[in-house]
Design a protein around this motif. Structure first.
Motif, PDB file in Angstrom:
ATOM      1  N   ASP A  58      -3.228   5.501  40.306  1.00 54.93           N
ATOM      2  CA  ASP A  58      -3.481   6.942  40.313  1.00 54.93           C
ATOM      3  C   ASP A  58      -3.379   7.495  38.895  1.00 54.93           C
ATOM      4  N   TYR A  59      -4.306   8.376  38.543  1.00 48.22           N
ATOM      5  CA  TYR A  59      -4.430   8.814  37.155  1.00 48.22           C
ATOM      6  C   TYR A  59      -3.189   9.523  36.601  1.00 48.22           C
ATOM      7  N   PRO A  60      -2.624  10.526  37.295  1.00 44.74           N
ATOM      8  CA  PRO A  60      -1.461  11.205  36.699  1.00 44.74           C
ATOM      9  C   PRO A  60      -0.284  10.267  36.448  1.00 44.74           C
ATOM     10  N   ALA A  61      -0.033   9.346  37.407  1.00 43.79           N
ATOM     11  CA  ALA A  61       1.072   8.404  37.240  1.00 43.79           C
ATOM     12  C   ALA A  61       0.819   7.485  36.046  1.00 43.79           C
ATOM     13  N   ALA A  62      -0.432   7.039  35.903  1.00 40.81           N
ATOM     14  CA  ALA A  62      -0.762   6.151  34.784  1.00 40.81           C
ATOM     15  C   ALA A  62      -0.544   6.848  33.447  1.00 40.81           C
ATOM     16  N   MET A  63      -0.983   8.108  33.338  1.00 42.60           N
ATOM     17  CA  MET A  63      -0.832   8.816  32.070  1.00 42.60           C
ATOM     18  C   MET A  63       0.640   9.032  31.735  1.00 42.60           C
ATOM     19  N   PRO A  91       5.800   8.942  39.472  1.00 42.57           N
ATOM     20  CA  PRO A  91       5.702  10.263  38.850  1.00 42.57           C
ATOM     21  C   PRO A  91       4.226  10.627  38.653  1.00 42.57           C
ATOM     22  N   PRO A  92       3.868  11.905  38.751  1.00 44.20           N
ATOM     23  CA  PRO A  92       4.764  13.046  38.974  1.00 44.20           C
ATOM     24  C   PRO A  92       4.912  13.422  40.456  1.00 44.20           C
TER      25      PRO A  92
END
Length: 442
Positions: free
Chosen positions: A174-179, A36-37
């Protein structure tokens, strides 16, 4: 004349390459089921994510049926080795993958891969890890990249869904997936971004030698208007309108109530799962995906709640509005990637230097808002001075030093949100007029 027409017909036939292959009517797309996302399996087993919506739009515009095989990341790569007509929906191009894949030109989907480090450690870059193991996705681009660039780093490859865990001391992803995953676990304050490893754009890949399919995809992707790609991207990356699907859980609930007994227990369990999933999605819709702080939408809700408390209990309420000094110069001089890193580091300082009762949000651009309940303006000024010193003393990526200006105001009985915020904004403007790196109370 007949001979002339026949010759033209023969030339047209010969002009078609012998190995030309008809594009299948159904395009089969593979990718990760836990990314995600970008791509993931929803609560009802349906494919969801940014890439899923993009491919559905591709199919609609090119009159093709699109189906998805979302699976383990390593398995998604293996599918391109064993099945010629499988399409990988989005990944990084690499020399190793180019041995068995043909790639399209990169899509307009840049993605940052960052080093996340536990707050138990004091590390600012990858080379400082030493013997600390670094979790990465098995067969992911980050694994190959780090092995090549940093052979001394001790890597621990995991399946994609197991890379991010509270038990890790460091991971790269990857940043968005981590957040998304950190917020789901309630662990966003237990890790910080130490370094951006690279920023790349995703490409689509097909099996080696399937140039006709690759060219068809490349042309079709270029034909999707930028505004449509931006709409899809904003939907998922900014998480502005994420709504869970309640229809199936409601139907199952009705069925189970009639069945009674054992099935009632099943309903209870299912409801808890749906509530947990709804909470996850709500957190995404309330969070600024870059910094991990509350977004403006959520801060508006918090302000409304605090106004109600003030009117009912007459408890003090103070706002602190913060602006990073000369942030435009940072973007213009160092680029937006460094600017993003500065915002992330700034947010980390705010989180670590405020009280648990203070609500912090990214108000917009380089502006941040702190809502301090049961706090007077004098107490807010003390907090702001503490933050001002912490920021001025901290080290920021690439630019080293950074300062901020502060505006503070306390609510009074005649205030509405417009008047309260206008006064706070005026205080911030006064700090800037005085030369910045100041705290002003109005």
């Amino acid at each position: 004349m007949r001979i002339y027409i026949l010759n033209i017909f023969l030339l047209l036939i010969l002009a078609v390459p012998a190995n030309a292959k008809e594009i299948p009517q159904t395009l089969t797309i593979t990718n990760s089921n836990t990314w995600p996302p970008y791509s993931f399996t929803g609560e009802n087993g349906e494919p969801r994510g940014l890439l899923i919506d993009l491919w559905r739009e591709f199919g609609r515009r090119n009159k093709k049926k699109v189906e998805f095989i979302l699976t383990d990341w390593s398995e998604s790569l293996e599918l391109l080795k064993s099945k010629k007509d499988i399409i990988h929906g989005g990944l990084y191009k690499s020399n190793e993958r180019s041995e068995y894949m043909d790639f399209t030109e990169p899509l307009a989907l840049p993605l940052n891969t960052r080093l996340f480090v536990s707050t138990k450690l004091n590390i600012t870059k990858l080379s400082e890890l030493g013997n600390i193991p670094l979790a990465v996705t098995k067969d992911g681009y980050a694994e190959a990249y780090i092995r090549e660039k940093y052979p001394e780093i001790q890597l621990t490859p995991f399946p994609n869904e197991n890379v991010i865990s509270e038990s890790r001391l460091a991971f790269a992803t990857d940043y968005p997936a981590a957040m998304y995953h950190l917020h789901r676990m309630g662990a966003h304050d237990k890790f910080y971004v130490a370094e951006t490893l690279y920023t790349k754009r995703l490409s689509v890949a097909v099996s080696k030698g399937n140039e006709d399919l690759r060219d068809f995809i490349e042309k079709g992707m270029k034909d999707i208007p930028d505004q449509e790609i931006n709409r899809i991207t904003q939907k998922w990356i900014q998480a502005v309108s994420i709504t869970p699907d309640w229809l199936l859980p409601a139907a199952i609930t009705a069925f189970c109530i009639m069945a009674g007994g054992f099935i009632f227990l099943y309903i209870f369990t299912l409801k808890r799962q749906v509530a947990a999933r709804t909470k996850e999605l709500r957190e995404m819709s309330q969070t600024d995906m870059l910094t991990g702080l509350y977004n403006r939408r959520r801060m508006d809700e918090i302000m409304q709640h605090e106004f109600d408390r003030f009117r009912r209990y007459n408890t003090p309420l103070t706002l602190i509005l913060i602006d990073i000094d000369y942030f435009k110069n940072i973007n213009d001089t160092h680029g937006h990637t460094i600017g993003d890193d500065v915002l992330i580091r700034f947010a980390e300082i705010l989180i670590s230097s405020t009280r648990k009762t203070d609500r912090i949000g990214r108000w917009g651009g380089e502006e941040f808002l702190i809502v301090c309940s049961e706090t007077t303006s004098d107490e807010g000024a003390l907090l702001a001075e503490k933050l001002r010193h912490r920021i001025a003393e901290a080290s920021f990526p690439a630019i080293n030093k950074c300062t901020a200006s502060f505006g503070i105001t306390e609510i009074n009985k005649d205030d509405d949100f417009t008047s309260l915020f206008a006064r706070c904004d005026a205080a911030l403007y006064s700090s800037k007029e005085q030369g910045r790196n100041k705290v002003t109370v109005v």
